[in-house]
Design a protein around this motif. Structure first.
Motif, short mmCIF file in Angstrom:
data_model
loop_
_atom_site.label_atom_id
_atom_site.label_comp_id
_atom_site.label_asym_id
_atom_site.label_seq_id
_atom_site.Cartn_x
_atom_site.Cartn_y
_atom_site.Cartn_z
N THR A 319 -2.07 7.07 -6.79
CA THR A 319 -0.79 6.45 -6.10
C THR A 319 -0.74 6.60 -4.84
N ASP A 320 -1.00 7.71 -4.31
CA ASP A 320 -1.13 8.12 -3.00
C ASP A 320 -2.07 7.28 -2.17
N LYS A 323 -0.40 4.00 -1.75
CA LYS A 323 0.50 3.79 -0.76
C LYS A 323 -0.14 3.57 0.78
N TRP A 326 -1.56 -0.13 0.97
CA TRP A 326 -0.50 -1.01 1.26
C TRP A 326 0.06 -0.75 2.66
N TRP A 327 0.27 0.22 3.04
CA TRP A 327 1.26 0.59 4.30
C TRP A 327 0.09 0.10 5.23
N ASN A 371 -1.71 -6.00 -1.90
CA ASN A 371 -0.58 -5.35 -1.58
C ASN A 371 0.16 -5.18 -2.86
N LYS A 375 1.89 -2.08 -5.05
CA LYS A 375 3.41 -1.77 -5.07
C LYS A 375 3.57 -1.62 -6.44
N ILE A 378 2.52 1.88 -7.53
CA ILE A 378 3.58 2.98 -6.81
C ILE A 378 4.75 2.76 -7.92
#
Length: 384
Positions: A319-320, A323, A326-327, A371, A375, A378
């Motif tokens: 999950t990290d 993140k 995506w970011w 992306n 999400k 996440i």
């Protein structure tokens, strides 16, 4: 743009960074036009990188590698190549960052002896073939099959958007071996490019990153044995899920370094370029915009380095990694779009690096899982 020294890197890491920069200046920058013309990195690039010790950071010493044992060295390698252009980081990332864990952690001793020394030297170029024409980010739905035929497996199917695919000597291929098991019925095979029935399509004509070697791959009755199975039969999906976080973190490191470098060059440009009798960077709108972009880069660096440090300790979660991927791709594209605008009409000219960087960046919101998929991952972790 002056930034404080990264806090996660030691003097040893920075010494390695200096060696990578020297390699870039000596063996990469003089040949950038050649890379663009050939739409690929020549084999000499890989041989030079191998002789410099850049291709075996995760490979044990007994196979010729550096056995760094610290992901921060991988991150530095990707950063310095991304500063030159996104395609270099992409190609290097596949061979030196994404493929090695499959062979160092899953391969048998015979397989390691067979393939790792050539990977480290640059004599054996690698790729990984997951994506299919109809599959995209849905790895569980892949259609390439591997069917038992006596002591062999017979591979049939196709892959697309494969970085290093046109030149690779060894490709890690995901194929369906037990259709009834769906995601749990996928196996990884290491396919050598001289196998009968294996062929490549054209070098794909991409919107950006023309220097990277991207191709379609075809498997028409390709016979391989159990000696080419990587990891466990029917365990391929689990193996890929375990290794995807490193791939996505590598993308994040490259995204950030790429955007940071172009922003630094844009800051120089707006201090030199004048309009209405003053530097365009001094106009309040532009000044405030650049202040925002510089701050977002700094915040994103702190964010990414937190995960680089976590991965170096073996503590990065899927999950990290999602993140970060995506970011950073969103920030990268936002920063570069504004940089193009600040260059004005010149920002739309191919001769200007900012235009090429802007095109190169768009795919980062698509590859290694879109992306939207990031999400979704996440959201699941949030219990949604």
């Amino acid at each position: 743009m002056a930034l404080p020294p990264p806090t996660v890197y030691s003097a040893d890491h920075e010494a390695f960074r200096d060696s990578v920069r020297q390699f870039v200046e000596r063996s990469v920058r003089p040949h950038l036009d050649e890379h663009l013309e050939q739409k690929a990195l020549p084999r000499q690039f890989w041989l030079d990188a191998g002789s410099q010790g850049l291709l075996g950071l995760e490979v044990p010493e007994e196979y010729g590698g550096g056995a760094a044992g610290d992901y921060r060295f991988n991150a530095i390698l990707l950063e310095e190549f991304a500063k030159v252009n996104a395609a270099l980081a992409s190609c290097m990332g596949i061979h030196a960052d994404i493929v090695p864990p499959y062979l160092t952690t899953l391969a048998t001793e015979e397989q390691r002896k067979r393939w790792l020394p050539g990977m480290v030297s640059g004599e054996l170029l690698t790729a990984i073939a997951m994506t299919e024409p109809s599959g995209g980010s849905d790895l569980a739905a892949l259609k390439t099959t591997a069917v038992r035929d006596g002591a062999d497996w017979v591979l049939d199917g196709s892959k697309t958007f494969i970085t290093n695919g046109y030149s690779a000597d060894l490709i890690i291929v995901a194929a369906r071996t037990s259709p009834e098991k769906k995601a749990r019925g996928i196996t990884l095979f290491a396919v050598e490019a001289d196998r009968p029935g294996f062929s490549r399509g054209r070098k794909l004509d991409k919107v950006g990153q023309p220097e990277s070697d991207t191709a379609e791959l075809f498997f028409d009755g390709v016979r391989v044995s159990d000696a080419e199975v990587v990891g466990e039969v029917d365990g391929g999906f689990i193996h890929m899920m375990k290794n995807l976080p490193q791939e996505r973190l590598g993308c994040s490191v490259s995204n950030l370094a790429h955007a940071e470098q172009i922003l630094a060059e844009t800051l120089e440009y707006v201090q030199e370029r004048k309009a209405f009798g003053q530097q365009i960077g001094s106009f309040q709108h532009n000044k405030f915009l650049l202040a925002e972009l510089a701050t977002k880069i700094d915040v994103t660096r702190a964010f990414v380095e937190r995960y680089v440090a976590a991965h170096a300790e073996g503590a990065l979660s899927a999950t990290d990694a999602a993140k970060a991927k995506w970011w950073t791709s969103e920030i990268q594209n936002e920063v570069l779009d504004h940089c193009v605008q600040l260059y004005g009409g010149y920002g739309y000219m191919n001769e200007y690096r900012v235009a090429r960087a802007w095109r190169d960046a768009r795919v980062t919101k698509i590859w290694a899982g879109t992306n939207e998929i990031m999400k979704e991952l996440i959201g699941r972790e949030l219990g949604l």
